[in-house]
Design a protein around this motif. Structure first.
Motif, PDB file in Angstrom:
ATOM      1  N   ARG A 163     139.259  82.353  -7.379  1.00  0.00           N
ATOM      2  CA  ARG A 163     138.161  82.632  -6.464  1.00  0.00           C
ATOM      3  C   ARG A 163     137.603  81.388  -5.782  1.00  0.00           C
ATOM      4  O   ARG A 163     136.672  81.493  -5.016  1.00  0.00           O
ATOM      5  CB  ARG A 163     137.042  83.355  -7.196  1.00  0.00           C
ATOM      6  CG  ARG A 163     137.443  84.747  -7.607  1.00  0.00           C
ATOM      7  CD  ARG A 163     136.272  85.493  -8.126  1.00  0.00           C
ATOM      8  NE  ARG A 163     136.698  86.804  -8.569  1.00  0.00           N
ATOM      9  CZ  ARG A 163     135.910  87.830  -8.678  1.00  0.00           C
ATOM     10  NH1 ARG A 163     134.652  87.716  -8.378  1.00  0.00           N
ATOM     11  NH2 ARG A 163     136.361  88.992  -9.096  1.00  0.00           N
ATOM     12  N   ARG A 164     138.136  80.236  -6.046  1.00  0.00           N
ATOM     13  CA  ARG A 164     137.622  79.026  -5.415  1.00  0.00           C
ATOM     14  C   ARG A 164     137.639  79.116  -3.903  1.00  0.00           C
ATOM     15  O   ARG A 164     136.697  78.729  -3.250  1.00  0.00           O
ATOM     16  CB  ARG A 164     138.447  77.823  -5.855  1.00  0.00           C
ATOM     17  CG  ARG A 164     137.842  77.094  -6.987  1.00  0.00           C
ATOM     18  CD  ARG A 164     138.569  75.817  -7.288  1.00  0.00           C
ATOM     19  NE  ARG A 164     138.460  75.613  -8.727  1.00  0.00           N
ATOM     20  CZ  ARG A 164     139.357  75.045  -9.463  1.00  0.00           C
ATOM     21  NH1 ARG A 164     140.453  74.597  -8.939  1.00  0.00           N
ATOM     22  NH2 ARG A 164     139.172  74.916 -10.742  1.00  0.00           N
ATOM     23  N   ASP A 165     138.717  79.633  -3.339  1.00  0.00           N
ATOM     24  CA  ASP A 165     138.853  79.700  -1.891  1.00  0.00           C
ATOM     25  C   ASP A 165     138.219  80.951  -1.300  1.00  0.00           C
ATOM     26  O   ASP A 165     138.139  81.088  -0.091  1.00  0.00           O
ATOM     27  CB  ASP A 165     140.332  79.660  -1.506  1.00  0.00           C
ATOM     28  CG  ASP A 165     140.981  78.365  -1.951  1.00  0.00           C
ATOM     29  OD1 ASP A 165     140.274  77.342  -2.019  1.00  0.00           O
ATOM     30  OD2 ASP A 165     142.192  78.384  -2.230  1.00  0.00           O
ATOM     31  N   ASP A 166     137.774  81.860  -2.158  1.00  0.00           N
ATOM     32  CA  ASP A 166     137.226  83.126  -1.682  1.00  0.00           C
ATOM     33  C   ASP A 166     135.703  83.095  -1.611  1.00  0.00           C
ATOM     34  O   ASP A 166     135.067  84.130  -1.655  1.00  0.00           O
ATOM     35  CB  ASP A 166     137.653  84.268  -2.604  1.00  0.00           C
ATOM     36  CG  ASP A 166     139.154  84.465  -2.611  1.00  0.00           C
ATOM     37  OD1 ASP A 166     139.804  84.010  -1.657  1.00  0.00           O
ATOM     38  OD2 ASP A 166     139.655  85.073  -3.565  1.00  0.00           O
ATOM     39  N   THR A 167     135.109  81.924  -1.478  1.00  0.00           N
ATOM     40  CA  THR A 167     133.662  81.820  -1.448  1.00  0.00           C
ATOM     41  C   THR A 167     133.126  82.477  -0.192  1.00  0.00           C
ATOM     42  O   THR A 167     133.569  82.189   0.917  1.00  0.00           O
ATOM     43  CB  THR A 167     133.222  80.344  -1.491  1.00  0.00           C
ATOM     44  OG1 THR A 167     133.813  79.728  -2.628  1.00  0.00           O
ATOM     45  CG2 THR A 167     131.722  80.227  -1.556  1.00  0.00           C
ATOM     46  N   LEU A 168     132.185  83.359  -0.375  1.00  0.00           N
ATOM     47  CA  LEU A 168     131.589  84.082   0.732  1.00  0.00           C
ATOM     48  C   LEU A 168     130.231  83.471   1.022  1.00  0.00           C
ATOM     49  O   LEU A 168     129.379  83.394   0.148  1.00  0.00           O
ATOM     50  CB  LEU A 168     131.445  85.562   0.386  1.00  0.00           C
ATOM     51  CG  LEU A 168     130.785  86.435   1.417  1.00  0.00           C
ATOM     52  CD1 LEU A 168     131.622  86.454   2.705  1.00  0.00           C
ATOM     53  CD2 LEU A 168     130.634  87.842   0.880  1.00  0.00           C
ATOM     54  N   SER A 169     130.039  83.047   2.239  1.00  0.00           N
ATOM     55  CA  SER A 169     128.778  82.456   2.628  1.00  0.00           C
ATOM     56  C   SER A 169     127.998  83.460   3.457  1.00  0.00           C
ATOM     57  O   SER A 169     128.424  83.835   4.553  1.00  0.00           O
ATOM     58  CB  SER A 169     129.030  81.179   3.430  1.00  0.00           C
ATOM     59  OG  SER A 169     127.806  80.644   3.851  1.00  0.00           O
TER      60      SER A 169
END
Length: 80
Positions: A39-45
């Motif tokens: 999930r490191r790259d799936d961070t939702l801002s």
């Protein structure tokens, strides 16, 4: 049905739920170490919003139910 268990308790939990031995099951391994890495790259801002702005947006929703508005939303969803 969803059964959450550990590898250690799996046999006990399956027996406790009276699941027959020929039942097909799907196993999802919920390991926090794997989840963190994937999930490191799936961070939702999400954009920040003040409580006042949020209240204003909610107050702008129509008070009365409009079935045609629902039909329009469903149609636009299906078009995508």
């Amino acid at each position: 049905m969803e059964v959450r268990t550990t590898v250690q308790n799996f046999v006990h939990d399956m027996t406790a739920h009276h699941i027959s031995s020929d039942t097909r099951i799907r196993v999802i391994i919920d390991d926090p170490q794997f989840r963190r890495e994937s999930r490191r790259d799936d961070t939702l801002s999400l954009p920040s919003i003040t409580p006042t702005d949020q209240r204003q947006l909610l107050n702008d929703f129509p008070v009365e139910y409009d079935p045609q508005a629902s039909d329009e939303l469903i149609a636009s969803y299906r078009a995508h």
